[in-house]
Design a protein around this motif. Structure first.
Motif, PDB file in Angstrom:
ATOM      1  N   ALA A 160       3.593   8.195  -1.163  1.00  0.00           N
ATOM      2  CA  ALA A 160       4.299   8.032   0.108  1.00  0.00           C
ATOM      3  C   ALA A 160       4.073   6.605   0.579  1.00  0.00           C
ATOM      4  O   ALA A 160       2.938   6.226   0.893  1.00  0.00           O
ATOM      5  CB  ALA A 160       3.770   9.021   1.141  1.00  0.00           C
ATOM      6  N   PRO A 161       5.121   5.772   0.614  1.00  0.00           N
ATOM      7  CA  PRO A 161       4.943   4.377   1.006  1.00  0.00           C
ATOM      8  C   PRO A 161       4.721   4.173   2.490  1.00  0.00           C
ATOM      9  O   PRO A 161       4.297   3.104   2.918  1.00  0.00           O
ATOM     10  CB  PRO A 161       6.248   3.714   0.553  1.00  0.00           C
ATOM     11  CG  PRO A 161       7.245   4.823   0.550  1.00  0.00           C
ATOM     12  CD  PRO A 161       6.492   6.072   0.191  1.00  0.00           C
ATOM     13  N   GLY A 162       5.015   5.174   3.302  1.00  0.00           N
ATOM     14  CA  GLY A 162       4.837   5.028   4.743  1.00  0.00           C
ATOM     15  C   GLY A 162       6.064   4.460   5.411  1.00  0.00           C
ATOM     16  O   GLY A 162       7.114   4.244   4.783  1.00  0.00           O
ATOM     17  N   ALA A 163       5.958   4.229   6.713  1.00  0.00           N
ATOM     18  CA  ALA A 163       7.050   3.649   7.510  1.00  0.00           C
ATOM     19  C   ALA A 163       8.323   4.484   7.421  1.00  0.00           C
ATOM     20  O   ALA A 163       9.435   3.953   7.431  1.00  0.00           O
ATOM     21  CB  ALA A 163       7.324   2.212   7.077  1.00  0.00           C
TER      22      ALA A 163
ATOM     23  N   PRO B   1       0.815  -1.221   0.000  1.00  0.00           N
ATOM     24  CA  PRO B   1       0.000   0.000   0.000  1.00  0.00           C
ATOM     25  C   PRO B   1       0.847   1.268   0.000  1.00  0.00           C
ATOM     26  O   PRO B   1       1.998   1.274   0.433  1.00  0.00           O
ATOM     27  CB  PRO B   1      -0.797  -0.124   1.294  1.00  0.00           C
ATOM     28  CG  PRO B   1       0.103  -0.894   2.201  1.00  0.00           C
ATOM     29  CD  PRO B   1       0.835  -1.880   1.327  1.00  0.00           C
ATOM     30  N   ALA B   2       0.245   2.337  -0.485  1.00  0.00           N
ATOM     31  CA  ALA B   2       0.882   3.656  -0.468  1.00  0.00           C
ATOM     32  C   ALA B   2      -0.207   4.714  -0.491  1.00  0.00           C
ATOM     33  O   ALA B   2      -1.372   4.429  -0.787  1.00  0.00           O
ATOM     34  CB  ALA B   2       1.818   3.824  -1.659  1.00  0.00           C
ATOM     35  N   THR B   3       0.190   5.943  -0.182  1.00  0.00           N
ATOM     36  CA  THR B   3      -0.749   7.062  -0.144  1.00  0.00           C
ATOM     37  C   THR B   3      -0.367   8.077  -1.207  1.00  0.00           C
ATOM     38  O   THR B   3       0.810   8.396  -1.387  1.00  0.00           O
ATOM     39  CB  THR B   3      -0.731   7.745   1.232  1.00  0.00           C
ATOM     40  OG1 THR B   3      -1.030   6.771   2.245  1.00  0.00           O
ATOM     41  CG2 THR B   3      -1.757   8.862   1.297  1.00  0.00           C
TER      42      THR B   3
ATOM     43  N   PRO C 193       8.912   9.863  -0.161  1.00  0.00           N
ATOM     44  CA  PRO C 193       7.995   9.767  -1.306  1.00  0.00           C
ATOM     45  C   PRO C 193       8.772   9.531  -2.607  1.00  0.00           C
ATOM     46  O   PRO C 193       9.959   9.844  -2.710  1.00  0.00           O
ATOM     47  CB  PRO C 193       7.297  11.133  -1.316  1.00  0.00           C
ATOM     48  CG  PRO C 193       7.488  11.674   0.065  1.00  0.00           C
ATOM     49  CD  PRO C 193       8.815  11.158   0.523  1.00  0.00           C
ATOM     50  N   PHE C 194       8.094   8.989  -3.593  1.00  0.00           N
ATOM     51  CA  PHE C 194       8.701   8.770  -4.909  1.00  0.00           C
ATOM     52  C   PHE C 194       7.658   9.036  -5.984  1.00  0.00           C
ATOM     53  O   PHE C 194       6.451   9.017  -5.725  1.00  0.00           O
ATOM     54  CB  PHE C 194       9.252   7.343  -5.026  1.00  0.00           C
ATOM     55  CG  PHE C 194       8.200   6.272  -4.923  1.00  0.00           C
ATOM     56  CD1 PHE C 194       7.629   5.727  -6.062  1.00  0.00           C
ATOM     57  CD2 PHE C 194       7.794   5.804  -3.675  1.00  0.00           C
ATOM     58  CE1 PHE C 194       6.657   4.739  -5.963  1.00  0.00           C
ATOM     59  CE2 PHE C 194       6.828   4.812  -3.570  1.00  0.00           C
ATOM     60  CZ  PHE C 194       6.259   4.285  -4.719  1.00  0.00           C
TER      61      PHE C 194
END
Length: 250
Positions: A95-98, A73-75, A102-103
């Protein structure tokens, strides 16, 4: 005073025309050969991607090396359009989190995922090896521009089109040279227009086949069939038009 002699008799193909057709045809065929020489790598990668299995079904080194199809998951941070040196692109920042940074991803086309995304949306990222090849939002899926197979498809489609049209130019150069050598009468319009139209039709068939399927044998078979059909139709049409013109002459 007599007019200056022409560089070629009236109606006789000029040397410049023969040379132009030969040079253009040779350049196209050479460019096609270069593209075909660069195909094995992308084709192999596309074949490996097509046979990869989901990471959830396997384990061990395949998961460790990224040789399986992973998803996480990502936002969505933002979306937008931008331009590279080649063409405009549709970008999404995730934003992948953890605590990971961001990419950005460049999506293939306008939809169906990219055009519906807004900041804050939750999406599913699909990866294989070091490539983020797709994005999912609910039931919708969309490929990125780095999806394995895209490069092979583009090179194969362009290479086939260049090869077909280039071969027609080379054949036309030989045909013009023969007419020039024997002092043949002026060529009819149909003798030039119909073969060129057939060449573009065959090239269009080849490009469509390359885009529609990733099976190389099927692309080549469809291309060969399209070339044969287009060439046969052009020969018959030129002969028919030539016969009608002869029959209508006084």
């Amino acid at each position: 005073m007599d007019p200056a002699p022409s560089s070629s008799p009236r109606g006789r193909p000029s040397l410049m025309g023969v040379t132009f057709a030969a040079v253009v045809g040779s350049a196209m065929v050479l460019a096609a050969a270069v593209l075909f020489a660069l195909l094995p790598g992308p084709l192999s990668e596309a074949r490996e991607f097509r046979t990869a299995r989901p990471c959830a079904e396997i384990g061990g080194s395949a998961v460790e090396n990224g040789d399986c199809l992973a998803e996480w998951p990502a936002t969505v941070v933002s979306t937008g359009t931008g331009r590279t040196r080649r063409a405009a692109g549709n970008w999404v920042t995730l934003a992948p989190g953890a605590g990971e940074p961001p990419f950005r991803l460049r999506m293939r086309g306008y939809g169906p995922v990219w055009e519906k995304l807004t900041p804050g949306d939750q999406v599913t990222v699909f990866t294989w090896r070091d490539k983020v090849w797709g994005l999912g939002a609910g039931e919708l899926h969309q490929a990125t521009t780095v999806k394995p197979g895209n490069t092979a498809t583009a090179r194969l489609a362009v290479g086939l089109a260049l090869l077909i049209v280039g071969a027609v130019f080379l054949r036309g150069a030989g045909w013009l040279h023969r007419r020039r050598a024997i002092g043949a009468p002026p060529a009819r319009t149909s003798q030039v227009v119909v073969p060129m139209a057939a060449a573009f039709l065959a090239a269009g068939t080849a490009v469509t086949a390359a885009v529609a399927t990733d099976r190389l044998w099927l692309v080549l078979l469809t291309t060969a069939a399209g070339c044969a059909a287009a060439w046969t139709a052009s020969v018959l049409l030129v002969r028919r038009l030539g016969g009608e013109r002869t029959g209508s002459a006084p």
